[in-house]
Design a protein around this motif. Structure first.
Motif, mmCIF file in Angstrom:
data_model
loop_
_atom_site.group_PDB
_atom_site.id
_atom_site.type_symbol
_atom_site.label_atom_id
_atom_site.label_comp_id
_atom_site.label_asym_id
_atom_site.label_seq_id
_atom_site.Cartn_x
_atom_site.Cartn_y
_atom_site.Cartn_z
ATOM 1 N N PRO A 170 7.704 -4.440 -11.290
ATOM 2 C CA PRO A 170 7.518 -3.876 -9.935
ATOM 3 C C PRO A 170 8.813 -3.494 -9.241
ATOM 4 O O PRO A 170 8.779 -2.875 -8.169
ATOM 5 N N PHE A 171 9.954 -3.824 -9.843
ATOM 6 C CA PHE A 171 11.259 -3.453 -9.263
ATOM 7 C C PHE A 171 12.093 -2.805 -10.368
ATOM 8 O O PHE A 171 12.000 -3.190 -11.550
ATOM 9 N N PRO A 172 12.936 -1.858 -10.013
ATOM 10 C CA PRO A 172 13.735 -1.167 -11.043
ATOM 11 C C PRO A 172 14.892 -2.000 -11.554
ATOM 12 O O PRO A 172 15.673 -1.509 -12.393
ATOM 13 N N TYR A 173 15.000 -3.180 -11.143
ATOM 14 C CA TYR A 173 16.077 -4.086 -11.601
ATOM 15 C C TYR A 173 15.494 -5.505 -11.602
ATOM 16 O O TYR A 173 14.478 -5.789 -10.938
ATOM 17 N N ALA A 174 16.103 -6.383 -12.307
ATOM 18 C CA ALA A 174 15.625 -7.764 -12.419
ATOM 19 C C ALA A 174 15.887 -8.506 -11.120
ATOM 20 O O ALA A 174 16.978 -8.397 -10.542
ATOM 21 N N VAL A 175 14.879 -9.247 -10.653
ATOM 22 C CA VAL A 175 15.011 -10.034 -9.431
ATOM 23 C C VAL A 175 14.604 -11.481 -9.729
ATOM 24 O O VAL A 175 14.041 -11.799 -10.789
ATOM 25 N N THR A 176 14.883 -12.328 -8.752
ATOM 26 C CA THR A 176 14.589 -13.751 -8.928
ATOM 27 C C THR A 176 13.083 -14.014 -8.833
ATOM 28 O O THR A 176 12.399 -13.456 -7.955
ATOM 29 N N ILE A 177 12.598 -14.871 -9.714
ATOM 30 C CA ILE A 177 11.207 -15.333 -9.700
ATOM 31 C C ILE A 177 11.217 -16.809 -9.313
ATOM 32 O O ILE A 177 11.858 -17.632 -9.988
ATOM 33 N N THR A 178 10.551 -17.127 -8.217
ATOM 34 C CA THR A 178 10.576 -18.509 -7.714
ATOM 35 C C THR A 178 9.355 -19.341 -8.116
ATOM 36 O O THR A 178 9.414 -20.569 -8.107
ATOM 37 N N ASP A 198 5.688 -14.913 -8.277
ATOM 38 C CA ASP A 198 6.333 -14.606 -7.000
ATOM 39 C C ASP A 198 7.753 -14.072 -7.251
ATOM 40 O O ASP A 198 8.592 -14.763 -7.847
ATOM 41 N N PHE A 199 8.005 -12.858 -6.775
ATOM 42 C CA PHE A 199 9.321 -12.220 -6.866
ATOM 43 C C PHE A 199 9.967 -12.267 -5.476
ATOM 44 O O PHE A 199 9.307 -11.973 -4.464
ATOM 45 N N THR A 200 11.252 -12.605 -5.426
ATOM 46 C CA THR A 200 11.948 -12.734 -4.136
ATOM 47 C C THR A 200 13.220 -11.868 -4.108
ATOM 48 O O THR A 200 14.347 -12.380 -4.133
#
Length: 303
Positions: A170-178, A198-200
């Motif tokens: 859902p994002f064009p780059y890797a994000v934190t998953i909590t 959950d992506f933050t």
């Protein structure tokens, strides 16, 4: 005229003789009796018929004593029962205050006799080597079910690489998953099982469609998912639904029935509905059944 009257008359005629002596009472009775006998027929005395009724005479018992009076009997009974009560009270006092072995000739002999004597039997000897080689037991502790889940899923790696193919993250780059899919501690939502991931990336971050699809639902609820959108896809011949929840109110321009392409704008990360902070709650449903989004995207999101 009776003899006494006769004598009194005679005495009255001769009262002038001071030398005469008056008769005695006995003489008067005898004279009266003789006068009465003369008045009856002297030829035949009346026969007295003896009585035919037997006269019972009880022999007088020698040494017989009169029966005691009722008062004497009552007094004797009271004395007897009083004496018996004193004897019973004394016996009760002795029985409760004196130990039983006091009546034995030698209480010590009875105590000695009652001690069981040692009987020869089997014995087990354990060598010092066996004791030294006894296994040491590990320590243990009791933890709650929530702690068990935390230890089970705490070490899960949510590292991934963003892709640009037909199925994307859902994002064009890797994000934190909590928080991942599966059981978890009860949070503000009151749920003990987490159906999404959950992506933050931060409040207000743009969210993009994971694949081509059609908008099947768009709702801005005050609770639950808050502002959320559901897209329906057909991937590898299977119906797939993607859910984008807790977006900022008014941040999504999509309407029901609208067609979207992979990578199209969906909305902005927010903290609406039942949420504990700004994040994207993403769910993947296969034929109406929720699956782990992280696992499914890891297997299907390719370049």
């Amino acid at each position: 005229m009776s003899v006494r009257e006769h004598d009194d008359t005679a005495h009255s005629h001769h009262h002038h003789h001071p030398s005469s002596i008056p008769p005695t009472r006995r003489q008067l009775r005898e004279a009266e009796a003789a006068h009465a006998a003369k008045s009856h027929s002297p030829s035949r005395a009346p026969r007295v018929r003896p009585s035919t009724r037997p006269v019972s005479k009880k022999p007088k018992q020698r040494g017989a004593r009169p029966s005691p009076a009722p008062r004497e009997r009552t007094s004797f009974a009271r004395k007897f029962f009083s004496f018996a009560a004193l004897l019973f009270a004394g016996a009760l006092l002795v029985g409760t205050s004196v130990p039983a072995n006091a009546f034995l000739e030698d209480p010590a002999s009875v105590l000695v006799a009652s001690v069981p004597t040692a009987v020869d039997g089997q014995s087990v000897e354990v060598s010092a080597d066996a004791l030294a080689e006894a296994p040491a037991r590990d320590g243990y502790e009791v933890i709650t079910y929530a702690q068990q889940l935390r230890e089970k899923y705490a070490n899960v790696s949510y590292a991934y690489t963003a892709t640009t193919g037909a199925v994307r993250w859902p994002f064009p780059y890797a994000v934190t998953i909590t928080d991942g899919y599966g059981p978890r501690d009860v949070n503000v939502s009151g749920s003990a099982f987490h159906n999404g991931t959950d992506f933050t990336p931060g409040d207000g971050t743009p969210i993009y469609a994971i694949a081509d699809g059609v908008v099947s639902l768009h709702s801005e609820d005050q609770g639950g998912f808050g502002n959320h959108v559901i897209l329906t896809h057909e991937i590898n011949g299977q119906k797939v639904e993607s859910v984008y929840a807790h977006m900022q109110y008014g941040s999504s321009p999509l309407t029901v029935g609208e067609t979207v392409r992979v990578g199209d704008f969906i909305g902005l990360v927010g903290n609406t509905g039942t949420s504990y902070g700004a994040h994207l709650h993403l769910e993947i449903h296969l034929d109406g059944v929720a699956v782990d989004p992280f696992v499914w995207l890891s297997n299907n999101a390719v370049n």
